[in-house]
Design a protein around this motif. Structure first.
Motif, PDB file in Angstrom:
ATOM      1  N   HIS A  85      -6.951   2.164   3.344  1.00  9.68           N
ATOM      2  CA  HIS A  85      -5.779   1.414   2.898  1.00  9.68           C
ATOM      3  C   HIS A  85      -5.664   0.090   3.640  1.00  9.68           C
ATOM      4  CE1 HIS A  85      -3.730   4.163   0.145  1.00  9.68           C
ATOM      5  NE2 HIS A  85      -4.088   5.159   0.930  1.00  9.68           N
ATOM      6  N   ILE A 127       0.747   5.166   0.828  1.00  5.20           N
ATOM      7  CA  ILE A 127      -0.137   5.991   1.663  1.00  5.20           C
ATOM      8  C   ILE A 127       0.439   7.397   1.773  1.00  5.20           C
ATOM      9  CG2 ILE A 127      -1.227   6.188   3.930  1.00  5.20           C
ATOM     10  CD1 ILE A 127      -0.655   3.114   4.227  1.00  5.20           C
ATOM     11  N   SER A 160      -3.077   7.548  -5.049  1.00  9.87           N
ATOM     12  CA  SER A 160      -2.971   8.036  -3.681  1.00  9.87           C
ATOM     13  C   SER A 160      -2.031   9.221  -3.538  1.00  9.87           C
ATOM     14  CB  SER A 160      -2.492   6.908  -2.748  1.00  9.87           C
ATOM     15  OG  SER A 160      -3.504   5.930  -2.615  1.00  9.87           O
ATOM     16  N   GLU A 174       0.851  -1.178   0.000  1.00 10.63           N
ATOM     17  CA  GLU A 174       0.000   0.000   0.000  1.00 10.63           C
ATOM     18  C   GLU A 174       0.897   1.241   0.000  1.00 10.63           C
ATOM     19  OE1 GLU A 174      -3.385   0.496  -0.014  1.00 10.63           O
ATOM     20  OE2 GLU A 174      -3.699  -1.673  -0.263  1.00 10.63           O
TER      21      GLU A 174
END
Length: 268
Positions: free
Chosen positions: A47, A34, A236, A32
């Motif tokens: 997430h 972020i 993101s 992920e």
């Protein structure tokens, strides 16, 4: 640089991933990316929910609960002193014997890194990739897996053809996404994005735009780029105008009012 590895903060030079780790040998894992703003991870629960869903699909145990992962990120942000940055959480299945079948007693590896933010705002000129396609039939198209080779091939092709980015078609010839971002098209007053069933990754910002700005899922083809008033790429890390594809302008060939509206939304 300080990283968080398997429960503790360590300097990157001292961090060690086992050579037999399946994330390295087989791409057996998830990640992920972020965004960090004002010292806090953005949309963290979304997430972590996506990470958990992907881990469940891969039957990959999560060794830390959401509270522990949130605490790890907070500790890393404090140690790194970066209030405007990017976290990457990498989860691999850990070590295993040679072969494809995962070990029954997997001991996953979790690595979290932090870097300064790269502000992605510049207009994007793209090409439609010829070297590879998105496999909409594979469950991996819905995961942030450690295997990004299709995107790498597409992005290399884009660079070779003098473009910033590559758009990926699926097996049916419909638009799925770019090598690193979700596609949105503004067509006749509607904001459209390819459906997950067509190979689009269920992105975090994608979900927010669907929820907050009346966007709709709809099958899209390369012909729809020619009739679009505006095109936007989101992930993101940011939102960017897609201004041309294969040398042809999209809309006016510049950022448009929909992007301005999205950029004005503090939740995005």
């Amino acid at each position: 640089m300080t990283v968080w590895l398997n429960g503790r903060l360590v300097e990157d030079a001292a961090a060690r991933i086992d050579p037999a780790d399946r994330g390295f040998t087989l791409g057996d894992g998830l990640f992920e990316t972020i965004r960090v703003k004002a010292g806090a991870p953005r949309h963290l629960q979304r997430h972590l929910d996506r990470l958990a869903a992907g881990a469940a699909l891969l039957r990959l145990p999560l060794p830390y609960d959401p509270a522990a992962l949130a605490g790890a990120m907070a500790a890393l942000i404090a140690a790194g002193g970066i209030a405007d940055g990017v976290l990457r959480l990498t989860l691999s299945r850990g070590t295993g014997a040679r072969g494809v079948l995962p070990p029954a007693d997997a001991s996953p590896t979790v690595l979290i890194t932090l870097a300064p933010a790269a502000h992605m705002t510049a207009p994007v000129a793209a090409v439609i990739a010829r070297s590879t396609r998105r496999n909409e039939h594979s469950p991996l198209s819905r995961l942030k897996s450690l295997n990004y080779l299709d995107s790498i091939l597409a992005r290399q092709e884009a660079a070779e053809r003098g473009a910033d980015e590559a758009m990926l078609l699926n097996g049916a010839g419909r638009l799925a996404e770019s090598s690193v971002a979700t596609l949105f098209l503004s067509v006749g007053g509607r904001l459209l994005t390819p459906p997950v069933a067509d190979g689009a990754l269920p992105g975090i910002r994608r979900a927010l735009v669907l929820e907050r700005h009346g966007a709709e899922e709809a099958p899209l083809t390369p012909a729809d780029l020619a009739r679009a008033d505006e095109a936007i790429l989101t992930n993101s890390l940011g939102l960017r105008p897609l201004v041309s594809v294969d040398g042809q302008p999209v809309g006016t060939g510049s950022a448009g009012p929909v992007l301005v509206r999205l950029l004005d939304d503090p939740e995005l």
